[in-house]
Scaffold this motif. Structure first.
Motif, PDB file in Angstrom:
ATOM      1  N   GLU A 563     -15.283 -33.786  -7.307  1.00 22.54           N
ATOM      2  CA  GLU A 563     -14.972 -33.302  -8.649  1.00 22.54           C
ATOM      3  C   GLU A 563     -14.729 -34.468  -9.610  1.00 22.54           C
ATOM      4  O   GLU A 563     -15.162 -34.427 -10.771  1.00 22.54           O
ATOM      5  N   GLU A 564     -14.049 -35.507  -9.133  1.00 21.83           N
ATOM      6  CA  GLU A 564     -13.802 -36.679  -9.964  1.00 21.83           C
ATOM      7  C   GLU A 564     -15.109 -37.388 -10.315  1.00 21.83           C
ATOM      8  O   GLU A 564     -15.321 -37.809 -11.454  1.00 21.83           O
ATOM      9  N   ARG A 567     -16.944 -35.449 -12.850  1.00 25.89           N
ATOM     10  CA  ARG A 567     -16.248 -35.474 -14.151  1.00 25.89           C
ATOM     11  C   ARG A 567     -16.605 -36.709 -14.958  1.00 25.89           C
ATOM     12  O   ARG A 567     -16.829 -36.620 -16.171  1.00 25.89           O
TER      13      ARG A 567
END
Length: 572
Positions: A563-564, A567
């Motif tokens: 997810e990071e 992002r």
């Protein structure tokens, strides 16, 4: 005689506190001795002095006092909803003595105290209410918030003899500069600002944001690149708080129509901290942003920054050339300056003269000549560059290439045998080539001078104490292209959240990087049309690992989450 015995007991309490703090590692012996010498001069008690000097965190001190006095620590939700003994104890007394009744029964009074060794406050409360006092240890911030909630601004604060706070006084605060200066110097406002800064340091924040709105003052901290809400200071004190910060930064408190920039140097728990301060006029007052620069916390080691393996080899291949331009690119807050400082630290030796031109100078590097630009007096990047080339530097760092003039001087410096390091604001490495061409730099100058470009992002590190591994399903793994980086079965990691990471699941940040090395094929593309997509494809064909690929490799290694990576690489 009684007074002498009380003094001896107080001194004994302070000695026990000092020994406990040193033995538990909360403070260094040398730092404590310095505070004790100050206390001998001022006559202040050690607990309050440690907080005033910023040598210890409030909660650490409260826990230490609770331990040495064998008393319970007041929980944040233990403060009463309504004032206790309101008719007997004045808000002025409670604020001056830093105490607050928590409850009262026939046998005694539960009293929250910042300093439970202060016998005067205990005896005074016992005398007034005619009952035994049962002390409890309070965290100063939490006690003051409870006092504000229960009593608001109806009474004067902390022994200054002037009211801090009527809502009706706001107009006066805004117009009477001398009054504003007085308020900003009063103890409660000073404590509020000091507490705000120390809380930010404790929470590992990189920035503090104070934002005024119509009926509230919002406080936010940027932690690991993400903004989180803090406990908002009282709205009525907004002008005094901003003025206090301005005084600390040596700014003009009378000027509220124009932005101002300044710097604050202070010590928090013995650690030297620099704060870069910027004020900005808005519809409902001045907003303030403070960038925290912890000189001792910064690591100028490539591995610690997350630059390692094949990515580091490509980076150093472009960096180690004797002349030319090496660029680091990425959005604001992506760690470009820190990476360049790490490069300078590696290149810095007695055989090389290094000069930097920065806006602002964020960290001071020993052995490096650093210059702060001041456009207001004509000291721009371009003007400084012209002058420093006459000082025979080997390496020049330009904080940012912002215009054609600066870019052309940097290119000329590179052509005449200098290594030039700088930054640009582009989404990926290949786009930097296009940006230089769009500025108006001739294509032959770009091909002759640019050695390489590193594009960088920062991703949050997963908390080692609570991260959880899992096997992604087949479709998700195929969508991410994990087969390019590892053999199945794939193991990824997700954030959980625990006390060690304040429930976020992340602790700290690391870099992901793509480094474009300019070779003959890329030079040919630049001379042809400089198409960013073509440059990117050629760099990948020559072995460049993209930001996404570097991020996925770190996700599979357990350093960060998918997810990071998604992002921060959406725009790359």
């Amino acid at each position: 005689m009684l007074d002498e015995r009380r003094a001896e007991e107080s001194e004994s309490d302070e000695e026990r506190l000092a020994r406990f703090l040193v033995d538990s590692g909360r403070i260094e012996a040398v730092t404590l001795e310095r505070a004790q010498r100050v206390g001998e001069t001022t006559g202040e008690r050690l607990p309050g002095l440690l907080l005033k000097l910023g040598l210890i965190a409030e909660r650490d001190l409260a826990q230490a006092l609770a331990a040495i006095h064998d008393l319970p620590l007041v929980a944040p939700d233990a403060y009463p909803d309504t004032a206790i003994l309101e008719g007997a104890l004045s808000p002025r007394f409670l604020r001056e003595e830093h105490v607050l009744p928590l409850g009262c029964d026939e046998t005694g009074v539960d009293l929250a105290m910042v300093d439970p060794g202060d016998r005067y406050a205990r005896e005074a409360v016992a005398l007034v209410v005619g009952r035994e006092v049962r002390p409890r240890v309070a965290v100063p911030t939490e006690l003051e918030q409870a006092l504000d909630r229960l009593y608001g601004g109806r009474e004067v604060q902390a022994g200054t003899g002037s009211a801090l706070a009527d809502e009706s006084a706001d107009d006066t605060l805004e117009t009477d500069i001398e009054r504003l200066r007085d308020l900003a110097s009063e103890a409660p406002v000073v404590r509020l600002v000091n507490r705000m800064i120390s809380d930010a340091i404790e929470r590992r924040a990189s920035d503090i944001h104070l934002e005024p709105f119509e009926n509230r003052l919002r406080l936010r901290y940027r932690i690991d690149g993400v903004l989180t809400e803090g406990e908002a200071p009282p709205f009525r004190l907004r002008a005094a708080i901003v003025s206090r910060i301005k005084i600390m930064a040596k700014l003009n408190i009378a000027e509220r129509r124009l932005p101002q920039d300044g710097r604050i140097k202070l010590a928090v728990r013995g650690t030297p901290i620099d704060l870069r301060v910027s004020t900005l006029p808005s519809l409902h007052g001045e907003g303030v942003a403070l960038r925290i620069l912890d000189r001792e916390a910064i690591s100028l080691d490539f591995t610690a920054l997350g630059i390692e393996g094949a990515g580091l080899d490509r980076f150093l291949h472009a960096l180690d050339r004797p002349n030319g331009i090496f660029l680091v690119t990425g959005p604001t807050g992506s760690g470009k300056t820190t990476t360049l400082y790490a490069a300078l630290s590696r290149l810095n030796d007695v055989e090389r003269k290094i000069i930097t031109v920065e806006d602002p100078v964020e960290y001071q590097l020993d052995g490096v000549n650093q210059i702060q630009v001041k456009p207001s007096i004509g000291l721009s990047f371009a003007n400084v560059l012209r002058s420093i080339l006459r000082h025979d530097p080997d390496i020049v760092l330009v904080g940012e290439i912002r215009d054609l003039e600066t870019a052309e001087i940097a290119a000329q410096a590179a052509l005449t045998g200098h290594l030039v390091l700088s930054t640009l604001h582009t989404n990926n490495a290949a786009s930097s080539i296009t940006r230089l061409l769009d500025m108006g730099v001739e294509d032959y100058l770009v091909t002759a001078t640019v050695n390489g470009v590193a594009a960088q992002r920062l991703v949050r590190r997963l908390c080692e104490a609570c991260k959880e591994d899992y096997e992604p399903d087949r479709d998700f793994a195929a969508h991410l292209g994990l087969a390019r980086f590892a053999e199945p079965p794939f193991r990824l990691f997700r954030a959980q959240g625990c006390a060690a990471c304040n429930g976020t699941g992340y602790h700290g940040r690391t870099s992901i990087l793509e480094t474009l090395v300019v070779d003959d094929e890329i030079r040919r593309i630049i001379l042809k049309d400089g198409d960013a997509e073509a440059v990117h494809r050629a760099a990948v064909a020559a072995g460049m690992r993209t930001l996404y690929e570097d991020g996925m490799a770190k996700a599979l290694a357990g350093a960060t989450s998918v997810e990071e990576v998604l992002r921060v690489t959406r725009d790359a």
